[in-house]
Design a protein around this motif. Structure first.
Motif, PDB file in Angstrom:
ATOM      1  N   ALA A 120      20.173  20.497  24.191  1.00  0.00           N
ATOM      2  CA  ALA A 120      19.184  19.880  25.073  1.00  0.00           C
ATOM      3  C   ALA A 120      18.872  20.745  26.295  1.00  0.00           C
ATOM      4  N   ALA A 121      19.810  21.598  26.702  1.00  0.00           N
ATOM      5  CA  ALA A 121      19.624  22.385  27.924  1.00  0.00           C
ATOM      6  C   ALA A 121      19.527  23.891  27.685  1.00  0.00           C
ATOM      7  N   ALA A 122      19.636  24.332  26.440  1.00  0.00           N
ATOM      8  CA  ALA A 122      19.697  25.766  26.150  1.00  0.00           C
ATOM      9  C   ALA A 122      18.438  26.527  26.551  1.00  0.00           C
ATOM     10  N   SER A 123      17.297  25.878  26.541  1.00  0.00           N
ATOM     11  CA  SER A 123      16.059  26.593  26.867  1.00  0.00           C
ATOM     12  C   SER A 123      16.015  27.035  28.329  1.00  0.00           C
ATOM     13  N   THR A 124      16.691  26.285  29.199  1.00  0.00           N
ATOM     14  CA  THR A 124      16.710  26.647  30.614  1.00  0.00           C
ATOM     15  C   THR A 124      18.045  27.226  31.060  1.00  0.00           C
ATOM     16  N   GLY A 125      19.034  27.193  30.201  1.00  0.00           N
ATOM     17  CA  GLY A 125      20.343  27.757  30.499  1.00  0.00           C
ATOM     18  C   GLY A 125      21.405  26.701  30.678  1.00  0.00           C
ATOM     19  N   VAL A 126      22.519  26.851  29.950  1.00  0.00           N
ATOM     20  CA  VAL A 126      23.601  25.876  30.007  1.00  0.00           C
ATOM     21  C   VAL A 126      24.940  26.581  29.817  1.00  0.00           C
ATOM     22  N   VAL A 127      25.916  26.146  30.600  1.00  0.00           N
ATOM     23  CA  VAL A 127      27.300  26.587  30.431  1.00  0.00           C
ATOM     24  C   VAL A 127      28.125  25.323  30.248  1.00  0.00           C
ATOM     25  N   ALA A 128      28.813  25.226  29.124  1.00  0.00           N
ATOM     26  CA  ALA A 128      29.624  24.049  28.820  1.00  0.00           C
ATOM     27  C   ALA A 128      31.091  24.426  28.734  1.00  0.00           C
ATOM     28  N   SER A 129      31.933  23.460  29.044  1.00  0.00           N
ATOM     29  CA  SER A 129      33.364  23.617  28.792  1.00  0.00           C
ATOM     30  C   SER A 129      33.688  22.773  27.563  1.00  0.00           C
ATOM     31  N   CYS A 130      34.437  23.366  26.651  1.00  0.00           N
ATOM     32  CA  CYS A 130      34.811  22.666  25.416  1.00  0.00           C
ATOM     33  C   CYS A 130      35.971  23.422  24.798  1.00  0.00           C
ATOM     34  N   SER A 131      36.998  22.731  24.376  1.00  0.00           N
ATOM     35  CA  SER A 131      38.170  23.418  23.823  1.00  0.00           C
ATOM     36  C   SER A 131      37.796  24.341  22.665  1.00  0.00           C
ATOM     37  N   ALA A 132      37.024  23.878  21.701  1.00  0.00           N
ATOM     38  CA  ALA A 132      36.521  24.706  20.593  1.00  0.00           C
ATOM     39  C   ALA A 132      37.598  25.640  20.045  1.00  0.00           C
ATOM     40  N   LEU A 133      38.757  25.091  19.733  1.00  0.00           N
ATOM     41  CA  LEU A 133      39.923  25.896  19.388  1.00  0.00           C
ATOM     42  C   LEU A 133      39.834  26.601  18.034  1.00  0.00           C
ATOM     43  N   LYS A 134      39.146  25.995  17.084  1.00  0.00           N
ATOM     44  CA  LYS A 134      39.048  26.576  15.736  1.00  0.00           C
ATOM     45  C   LYS A 134      37.672  27.184  15.501  1.00  0.00           C
ATOM     46  N   VAL A 135      37.636  28.168  14.631  1.00  0.00           N
ATOM     47  CA  VAL A 135      36.355  28.759  14.241  1.00  0.00           C
ATOM     48  C   VAL A 135      35.446  27.663  13.685  1.00  0.00           C
ATOM     49  N   ALA A 136      35.998  26.753  12.910  1.00  0.00           N
ATOM     50  CA  ALA A 136      35.188  25.665  12.332  1.00  0.00           C
ATOM     51  C   ALA A 136      34.560  24.806  13.430  1.00  0.00           C
ATOM     52  N   TYR A 137      35.272  24.568  14.522  1.00  0.00           N
ATOM     53  CA  TYR A 137      34.707  23.780  15.631  1.00  0.00           C
ATOM     54  C   TYR A 137      33.572  24.552  16.296  1.00  0.00           C
ATOM     55  N   ARG A 138      33.783  25.847  16.460  1.00  0.00           N
ATOM     56  CA  ARG A 138      32.732  26.662  17.078  1.00  0.00           C
ATOM     57  C   ARG A 138      31.515  26.735  16.166  1.00  0.00           C
ATOM     58  N   ASN A 139      31.754  26.774  14.855  1.00  0.00           N
ATOM     59  CA  ASN A 139      30.642  26.743  13.899  1.00  0.00           C
ATOM     60  C   ASN A 139      29.875  25.428  14.012  1.00  0.00           C
ATOM     61  N   GLN A 140      30.577  24.315  14.237  1.00  0.00           N
ATOM     62  CA  GLN A 140      29.913  23.020  14.407  1.00  0.00           C
ATOM     63  C   GLN A 140      29.012  23.052  15.643  1.00  0.00           C
ATOM     64  N   LEU A 141      29.482  23.648  16.716  1.00  0.00           N
ATOM     65  CA  LEU A 141      28.655  23.749  17.921  1.00  0.00           C
ATOM     66  C   LEU A 141      27.430  24.615  17.657  1.00  0.00           C
ATOM     67  N   ARG A 142      27.608  25.685  16.894  1.00  0.00           N
ATOM     68  CA  ARG A 142      26.484  26.585  16.583  1.00  0.00           C
ATOM     69  C   ARG A 142      25.442  25.924  15.688  1.00  0.00           C
ATOM     70  N   GLN A 143      25.801  24.873  14.997  1.00  0.00           N
ATOM     71  CA  GLN A 143      24.801  24.134  14.209  1.00  0.00           C
ATOM     72  C   GLN A 143      23.742  23.528  15.130  1.00  0.00           C
ATOM     73  N   HIS A 144      24.120  23.228  16.358  1.00  0.00           N
ATOM     74  CA  HIS A 144      23.184  22.655  17.338  1.00  0.00           C
ATOM     75  C   HIS A 144      22.446  23.741  18.114  1.00  0.00           C
ATOM     76  N   CYS A 145      23.094  24.883  18.276  1.00  0.00           N
ATOM     77  CA  CYS A 145      22.525  25.981  19.056  1.00  0.00           C
ATOM     78  C   CYS A 145      23.135  27.284  18.531  1.00  0.00           C
ATOM     79  N   PRO A 146      22.442  27.971  17.621  1.00  0.00           N
ATOM     80  CA  PRO A 146      23.018  29.134  16.938  1.00  0.00           C
ATOM     81  C   PRO A 146      23.403  30.313  17.836  1.00  0.00           C
ATOM     82  N   GLU A 147      22.812  30.426  19.001  1.00  0.00           N
ATOM     83  CA  GLU A 147      23.024  31.613  19.837  1.00  0.00           C
ATOM     84  C   GLU A 147      24.105  31.448  20.906  1.00  0.00           C
ATOM     85  N   ILE A 148      25.014  30.520  20.737  1.00  0.00           N
ATOM     86  CA  ILE A 148      26.068  30.301  21.741  1.00  0.00           C
ATOM     87  C   ILE A 148      26.948  31.539  21.869  1.00  0.00           C
ATOM     88  N   ILE A 149      27.284  31.861  23.107  1.00  0.00           N
ATOM     89  CA  ILE A 149      28.290  32.883  23.408  1.00  0.00           C
ATOM     90  C   ILE A 149      29.538  32.140  23.870  1.00  0.00           C
TER      91      ILE A 149
END
Length: 164
Positions: A69-98
């Protein structure tokens, strides 16, 4: 250049503080991942029980939606995202996450978690989080930073690495 950053890691690594400071410096939105846990997750962790992948699914969906929802203007989120699979789930919503990982010793993590008053995440779950934490995969856009450096130095280092 991606305008979506997730500061990730185990409890006590400084992800919320770093994400908030980085967002403020960049003039981007800050999303506190802990605020997006369903109440059942918070209750479970407060009882000293580790979350399962099924428990994490609605949390990751909430974080992913907030990032998208905020990626077009810039967003920094905190999230444990401990597993690659969790990070992949986040990328389903926004593929360009760093992803950014503040690295901190287990002893320092333990000290920090025990020093936090009134937080739902008990120190007893730190070992399970460390066991769950997976290194970055080759396909992930990711940066590690020394989580024991002063916050301003972490932000400066990340701005240089991100060319921001």
């Amino acid at each position: 250049m991606s305008k979506a950053i997730v500061v990730m890691g185990v409890s006590g690594c400084g992800k919320s503080s770093l994400a908030a400071a980085l967002a403020e410096t960049l003039g981007w939105k800050f999303v506190e991942g802990d605020a997006l846990h369903p109440p059942a997750n918070i209750d479970k962790m407060a009882r000293g029980q580790a979350l399962t992948d099924a428990d994490r699914a609605p949390f990751l969906a909430n974080v992913g939606q907030a990032i998208a929802a905020a990626a077009s203007t810039g967003v920094v989120a905190s999230c444990s995202a401990l597993k690659v699979a969790y990070r992949n789930q986040l990328r389903q919503h926004c593929p360009e996450i760093i992803f950014i990982l503040p690295k901190v010793s287990q002893e320092e993590l333990q000290r920090r978690v025990q020093a936090r008053p009134n937080h739902f995440m008990p120190a007893s779950l730190l070992a399970s989080q460390l066991a769950t934490l997976e290194p970055f995969a080759e396909h992930e856009a990711a940066i590690s930073v020394d989580g024991c450096l002063p916050l301003s130095q972490q932000v400066q280092y990340l701005r240089q690495q991100l060319s921001l």
